[in-house]
Scaffold this motif. Structure first.
Motif, PDB file in Angstrom:
ATOM      1  N   ILE A 374       5.314   2.297  30.236  1.00  0.00           N
ATOM      2  CA  ILE A 374       5.357   3.666  29.729  1.00  0.00           C
ATOM      3  C   ILE A 374       6.789   4.167  29.846  1.00  0.00           C
ATOM      4  CG2 ILE A 374       4.578   6.036  30.092  1.00  0.00           C
ATOM      5  CD1 ILE A 374       1.940   4.878  31.137  1.00  0.00           C
ATOM      6  N   SER A 375       7.367   4.543  28.717  1.00  0.00           N
ATOM      7  CA  SER A 375       8.767   4.980  28.673  1.00  0.00           C
ATOM      8  C   SER A 375       8.839   6.466  28.367  1.00  0.00           C
ATOM      9  CB  SER A 375       9.533   4.195  27.605  1.00  0.00           C
ATOM     10  OG  SER A 375      10.814   4.768  27.376  1.00  0.00           O
ATOM     11  N   ARG A 376       9.453   7.222  29.258  1.00  0.00           N
ATOM     12  CA  ARG A 376       9.668   8.646  28.980  1.00  0.00           C
ATOM     13  C   ARG A 376      10.669   8.818  27.844  1.00  0.00           C
ATOM     14  NH1 ARG A 376      13.024  12.949  30.451  1.00  0.00           N
ATOM     15  NH2 ARG A 376      14.400  11.540  31.605  1.00  0.00           N
ATOM     16  N   ALA A 377      11.585   7.858  27.698  1.00  0.00           N
ATOM     17  CA  ALA A 377      12.605   7.955  26.655  1.00  0.00           C
ATOM     18  C   ALA A 377      11.998   7.903  25.257  1.00  0.00           C
ATOM     19  CB  ALA A 377      13.624   6.827  26.820  1.00  0.00           C
ATOM     20  N   ARG A 398       3.613  14.871  30.718  1.00  0.00           N
ATOM     21  CA  ARG A 398       3.855  16.272  31.042  1.00  0.00           C
ATOM     22  C   ARG A 398       5.295  16.460  31.518  1.00  0.00           C
ATOM     23  NH1 ARG A 398      -1.588  15.914  32.578  1.00  0.00           N
ATOM     24  NH2 ARG A 398      -1.123  15.231  34.698  1.00  0.00           N
ATOM     25  N   ASP A 399       5.869  17.614  31.162  1.00  0.00           N
ATOM     26  CA  ASP A 399       7.277  17.913  31.469  1.00  0.00           C
ATOM     27  C   ASP A 399       8.169  16.772  30.989  1.00  0.00           C
ATOM     28  OD1 ASP A 399       6.492  20.273  32.787  1.00  0.00           O
ATOM     29  OD2 ASP A 399       6.168  19.159  34.657  1.00  0.00           O
ATOM     30  N   PRO A 400       8.159  16.484  29.684  1.00  0.00           N
ATOM     31  CA  PRO A 400       8.878  15.304  29.170  1.00  0.00           C
ATOM     32  C   PRO A 400      10.389  15.360  29.360  1.00  0.00           C
ATOM     33  CG  PRO A 400       8.147  16.719  27.375  1.00  0.00           C
ATOM     34  CD  PRO A 400       7.511  17.256  28.608  1.00  0.00           C
ATOM     35  N   ASP A 401      10.940  16.540  29.600  1.00  0.00           N
ATOM     36  CA  ASP A 401      12.389  16.646  29.803  1.00  0.00           C
ATOM     37  C   ASP A 401      12.793  16.460  31.265  1.00  0.00           C
ATOM     38  OD1 ASP A 401      12.728  17.179  27.098  1.00  0.00           O
ATOM     39  OD2 ASP A 401      12.435  19.342  27.396  1.00  0.00           O
ATOM     40  N   LYS A 402      11.807  16.324  32.134  1.00  0.00           N
ATOM     41  CA  LYS A 402      12.084  16.166  33.562  1.00  0.00           C
ATOM     42  C   LYS A 402      12.056  14.689  33.936  1.00  0.00           C
ATOM     43  CE  LYS A 402      10.164  17.469  38.084  1.00  0.00           C
ATOM     44  NZ  LYS A 402       9.050  18.191  38.769  1.00  0.00           N
ATOM     45  N   PRO A 403      13.079  14.182  34.666  1.00  0.00           N
ATOM     46  CA  PRO A 403      13.086  12.755  35.064  1.00  0.00           C
ATOM     47  C   PRO A 403      11.824  12.380  35.822  1.00  0.00           C
ATOM     48  CG  PRO A 403      15.206  13.764  35.511  1.00  0.00           C
ATOM     49  CD  PRO A 403      14.287  14.892  35.121  1.00  0.00           C
ATOM     50  N   ILE A 404      11.404  11.155  35.597  1.00  0.00           N
ATOM     51  CA  ILE A 404      10.174  10.670  36.239  1.00  0.00           C
ATOM     52  C   ILE A 404      10.447   9.508  37.178  1.00  0.00           C
ATOM     53  CG2 ILE A 404       9.505   8.928  34.529  1.00  0.00           C
ATOM     54  CD1 ILE A 404       6.643  10.121  34.691  1.00  0.00           C
ATOM     55  N   GLY A 405      11.635   8.906  37.079  1.00  0.00           N
ATOM     56  CA  GLY A 405      11.984   7.761  37.924  1.00  0.00           C
ATOM     57  C   GLY A 405      11.534   6.446  37.305  1.00  0.00           C
ATOM     58  N   THR A 406      11.676   5.386  38.066  1.00  0.00           N
ATOM     59  CA  THR A 406      11.227   4.062  37.631  1.00  0.00           C
ATOM     60  C   THR A 406      10.341   3.470  38.727  1.00  0.00           C
ATOM     61  OG1 THR A 406      13.183   3.658  36.273  1.00  0.00           O
ATOM     62  CG2 THR A 406      11.944   1.728  36.993  1.00  0.00           C
ATOM     63  N   HIS A 407       9.094   3.201  38.374  1.00  0.00           N
ATOM     64  CA  HIS A 407       8.094   2.756  39.333  1.00  0.00           C
ATOM     65  C   HIS A 407       7.367   1.546  38.767  1.00  0.00           C
ATOM     66  CE1 HIS A 407       8.734   6.803  41.043  1.00  0.00           C
ATOM     67  NE2 HIS A 407       8.622   7.224  39.780  1.00  0.00           N
ATOM     68  N   ILE A 408       7.132   0.549  39.606  1.00  0.00           N
ATOM     69  CA  ILE A 408       6.417  -0.660  39.208  1.00  0.00           C
ATOM     70  C   ILE A 408       5.161  -0.764  40.062  1.00  0.00           C
ATOM     71  CG2 ILE A 408       6.557  -3.153  38.833  1.00  0.00           C
ATOM     72  CD1 ILE A 408       9.725  -1.279  39.657  1.00  0.00           C
ATOM     73  N   ALA A 483       5.704   8.210  43.716  1.00  0.00           N
ATOM     74  CA  ALA A 483       5.055   7.328  42.752  1.00  0.00           C
ATOM     75  C   ALA A 483       3.750   7.932  42.245  1.00  0.00           C
ATOM     76  CB  ALA A 483       4.790   5.966  43.387  1.00  0.00           C
ATOM     77  N   SER A 484       3.022   8.631  43.104  1.00  0.00           N
ATOM     78  CA  SER A 484       1.792   9.295  42.685  1.00  0.00           C
ATOM     79  C   SER A 484       2.094  10.474  41.763  1.00  0.00           C
ATOM     80  CB  SER A 484       1.009   9.789  43.910  1.00  0.00           C
ATOM     81  OG  SER A 484       0.586   8.705  44.713  1.00  0.00           O
ATOM     82  N   ALA A 485       3.189  11.176  42.050  1.00  0.00           N
ATOM     83  CA  ALA A 485       3.579  12.304  41.199  1.00  0.00           C
ATOM     84  C   ALA A 485       3.899  11.835  39.782  1.00  0.00           C
ATOM     85  CB  ALA A 485       4.775  13.029  41.812  1.00  0.00           C
ATOM     86  N   ALA A 486       4.483  10.651  39.662  1.00  0.00           N
ATOM     87  CA  ALA A 486       4.758  10.099  38.332  1.00  0.00           C
ATOM     88  C   ALA A 486       3.456   9.827  37.585  1.00  0.00           C
ATOM     89  CB  ALA A 486       5.583   8.827  38.462  1.00  0.00           C
ATOM     90  N   LEU A 487       2.468   9.273  38.278  1.00  0.00           N
ATOM     91  CA  LEU A 487       1.173   9.006  37.648  1.00  0.00           C
ATOM     92  C   LEU A 487       0.472  10.307  37.239  1.00  0.00           C
ATOM     93  CD1 LEU A 487      -0.118   6.189  40.024  1.00  0.00           C
ATOM     94  CD2 LEU A 487       0.477   5.916  37.610  1.00  0.00           C
ATOM     95  N   ASP A 488       0.670  11.367  38.009  1.00  0.00           N
ATOM     96  CA  ASP A 488       0.048  12.650  37.684  1.00  0.00           C
ATOM     97  C   ASP A 488       0.505  13.177  36.328  1.00  0.00           C
ATOM     98  OD1 ASP A 488      -1.334  12.692  40.074  1.00  0.00           O
ATOM     99  OD2 ASP A 488       0.191  13.880  41.130  1.00  0.00           O
ATOM    100  N   ARG A 489       1.677  12.801  35.889  1.00  0.00           N
ATOM    101  CA  ARG A 489       2.247  13.330  34.643  1.00  0.00           C
ATOM    102  C   ARG A 489       1.846  12.530  33.411  1.00  0.00           C
ATOM    103  NH1 ARG A 489       8.523  13.855  35.846  1.00  0.00           N
ATOM    104  NH2 ARG A 489       8.484  14.365  33.609  1.00  0.00           N
ATOM    105  N   ILE A 511       4.438  -0.248  34.496  1.00  0.00           N
ATOM    106  CA  ILE A 511       5.803   0.221  34.714  1.00  0.00           C
ATOM    107  C   ILE A 511       5.934   1.606  34.091  1.00  0.00           C
ATOM    108  CG2 ILE A 511       8.254  -0.193  34.286  1.00  0.00           C
ATOM    109  CD1 ILE A 511       7.498  -3.169  33.884  1.00  0.00           C
ATOM    110  N   ILE A 512       6.387   2.567  34.859  1.00  0.00           N
ATOM    111  CA  ILE A 512       6.698   3.902  34.361  1.00  0.00           C
ATOM    112  C   ILE A 512       8.182   4.130  34.587  1.00  0.00           C
ATOM    113  CG2 ILE A 512       6.282   6.374  34.610  1.00  0.00           C
ATOM    114  CD1 ILE A 512       3.481   5.752  35.573  1.00  0.00           C
ATOM    115  N   SER A 513       8.892   4.545  33.544  1.00  0.00           N
ATOM    116  CA  SER A 513      10.339   4.673  33.687  1.00  0.00           C
ATOM    117  C   SER A 513      10.901   5.718  32.733  1.00  0.00           C
ATOM    118  CB  SER A 513      11.022   3.327  33.420  1.00  0.00           C
ATOM    119  OG  SER A 513      12.429   3.440  33.552  1.00  0.00           O
ATOM    120  N   ASP A 514      12.012   6.307  33.151  1.00  0.00           N
ATOM    121  CA  ASP A 514      12.784   7.159  32.246  1.00  0.00           C
ATOM    122  C   ASP A 514      13.438   6.333  31.145  1.00  0.00           C
ATOM    123  OD1 ASP A 514      12.429   9.658  33.665  1.00  0.00           O
ATOM    124  OD2 ASP A 514      13.746   8.839  35.219  1.00  0.00           O
TER     125      ASP A 514
END
Length: 579
Positions: A374-377, A398-408, A483-489, A511-514
């Motif tokens: 999943i890419s926020r970009a 959610r909040d697509p302009d806010k960084p989400i980090g990179t989580h595996i 990492a849980s906060a990233a999944l919440d979005r 994988i969730i990443s900006d």
């Protein structure tokens, strides 16, 4: 890269230069071992403290110059490494093992030996045995001690996740409603024989046919049933494809046999049709001439009669030509139609064969864990399995302009009676605030902490508390809250989630990443995600691979499958499977 293997010509003609090259690059075994001494790097590579299962993850810490191998229950192996030097840095990011070759040579760096090579990009970044001076010194690869690389090579499978991190972070267990739960395959056979299940469990009957590694320590009844079901589909569709292929071959043979008759028939039919057309043209010409004469007051009756007679003759010839054409059509058209039918039958059989092959391949692909990115970009969700892209859909973040980090997030094993999946997570990023990183002017080392003692001019770390602490420090657990906060979005459509849940196996990842997928994510790869803002010389300076030139053979730097010089075969193990 390391371990250059100079030719006999170079050694004979330029002995001093050859010695210098050996001093800089090392030889095919550690220098200390050649002198009968122990290599400090070999001592620092740990032995497993417990029985190991299939490695799920290799995490390389650039700051600590260390690699840690994890299975479903935690860390199993540690070793020092040497990553890319300044200008050719090993980029911080997410990779996977794409190719394995025990004896590999670089196409770019003077045919340098790269023992126990495990490729993570097709443009030449890999894990392999090499010289470890105690600081980043490679051309982008990750060098490991020879014995450790040899020990690790047979344990890993294609598709194993490789994470290159600035810091040494450890996976943390995580539970979250957004993480995928395993679901049964809807297209799998409803009944699988007990014999098939037993074979899949104990691996006693040609286990590789079931997509199993030579050992089956990770096999569970759930995986065994799934493997047997999918293998049944593969075998059934393969058998049907073979039958369809036989029909296609037979139809092609019939078409070939009838091609001569068709050619004769086509020629005779064309001759008759041409004669008919000419007769029609003669009738039209005679009719025009007779009509013109009939309306011409100056034309004599004799001329009018003559033209009418020519018209009648033309009409008679047309009637004869038409009769002959109809006779030829009745005789030869069935032969033409019969040939066309045999060609159509051959095409239909071949199309069916290709469809069945695709179904067999699809079932075989489902034996491999799935990778979701999943890419926020881009605002999209991508799915790959067995190095093949299978899905790409837009999703809501959610909040697509806010960084989400990179989580595996990695599915490590079944839980709760196989109705749940046990997951862990690793989060990576760039440099932390206030951290200047490595001293790039000295390749990340302080000269007073090193001295030359190996007889080949290579620096070795002094056995100081400072250096030992750097290599033995414990990895920092991943922040589960972040990492849980990233999944919440993340909001994944229910139908997409259902499809992915059918494919989830131990070893699957989310994988969730900006970041967007890196351009290295191409043919025959898993997702490659590189952290922007970090040095990327190790892949930035490499050419884009030409996939059309690749084939399943030997590798070579940057050639992937395309090096035909030696005739060596690459490792052809299963794509990261657990049953």
């Amino acid at each position: 890269m390391t371990f250059a293997k100079p030719s006999r010509f170079r050694l004979a003609a330029f002995p001093l230069v050859s010695v210098s090259l050996l001093a800089l690059l090392g030889a095919s075994e550690p220098a200390a071992a050649r002198r009968g001494q122990s290599d400090p790097d070999e001592k620092q590579a740990t032995e497993p403290a417990r029985p190991m299962s299939t490695p799920l993850l290799a995490l390389v810490s650039l700051k600590d110059q260390r690699v840690t191998i994890y299975d479903k229950d935690g860390a199993i192996l540690h070793s020092p490494v040497s990553s890319g030097q300044t200008g050719l840095e090993t980029p911080v990011g997410i990779y996977a093992v794409l190719q394995k070759e025990a004896e590999h040579y670089s196409n770019r760096y003077d045919d340098a030996s790269m023992p126990f090579m495990q490729r993570i990009t097709w443009t030449g970044v890999a894990l392999h045995a090499g010289a470890l001076p105690g600081y980043p010194a490679s051309h982008g690869c990750i060098r490991m001690p020879y014995k450790f690389a040899e020990q690790l090579f047979p344990l890993t499978k294609l598709g194993m996740r490789v994470i290159v991190s600035r810091y040494d972070v450890a996976p943390s267990p995580i539970s979250h409603p957004a993480l995928f739960k395993p679901a049964p395959l809807h297209d799998a056979p409803a009944v699988v024989s007990k014999t098939s299940q037993q074979v899949a469990v104990n691996g006693s009957d040609e286990p590789m046919k079931l997509g199993m590694p030579p050992t089956s320590v990770d096999v569970t009844p759930e995986l065994a049933t799934r493997a047997a079901a999918l293998q049944a589909i593969v075998q059934q569709k393969t058998a049907e494809a073979e039958e369809a292929g036989k029909l296609a071959d037979a139809a092609r043979l019939i078409a070939k046999q009838k091609s001569a008759e068709r050619a004769t028939a086509m020629k005779a039919l064309r001759v008759a049709e041409t004669a008919k057309k000419r007769a029609e043209e003669d009738v039209a010409d005679a009719d025009r001439a007779a009509t013109k004469a009939a309306s011409d007051p100056k034309a004599s009756d004799e001329t009018k009669q003559k033209l009418q007679g020519e018209k009648d003759k033309a009409a008679a010839k047309l009637a004869d030509a038409t009769q002959k054409f109809e006779a030829a059509k009745s005789e030869f058209q069935p032969k033409i139609d019969d040939y066309d039918k045999s060609v159509a039958d051959a095409k239909a059989a071949e199309d069916k064969r290709q469809a069945l092959i695709a179904e067999a391949r699809d079932a075989g692909r489902k034996m491999s864990p799935v990778s979701v990115f999943i890419s926020r970009a881009t605002g999209k969700l991508y799915v790959r399995q067995a190095f093949e892209p299978i899905m790409e859909v837009p999703i809501t973040i959610r909040d697509p302009d806010k960084p989400i980090g990179t989580h595996i997030y990695t599915a490590v094993d079944y839980a709760s009676g196989n109705s749940e999946m046990r997951w862990n997570v690793v989060s990576i990023g760039g440099r932390r605030p206030g951290d200047g990183g490595d001293d790039e002017a000295s390749n990340g080392r302080d000269d007073e902490d090193y001295y030359y003692d190996d007889g080949w001019g290579r620096p070795r770390p002094r056995r100081t508390a400072k250096n030992d602490a750097g290599r033995s420090a414990e990895a920092v657990p991943t922040d589960v809250a972040a990492a849980s906060a990233a999944l919440d979005r993340i909001e994944i459509p229910q139908d997409v989630r259902a499809k992915i849940s059918e494919l989830v196996l131990p070893g699957s990842s989310l994988i969730i990443s900006d970041e967007p997928a890196h351009k290295e994510t191409g043919k025959a790869t898993d997702f490659v995600v590189v952290i922007s803002g970090e040095p990327q010389g190790g892949i930035k300076l490499r050419p884009k691979p030409q996939y059309d030139d690749y084939y399943w053979g030997d590798g070579g730097w940057g050639g992937g499958w395309g090096d035909r010089r030696r005739g060596r075969d690459q490792y052809r193990g299963p794509i990261f499977q657990f049953w």
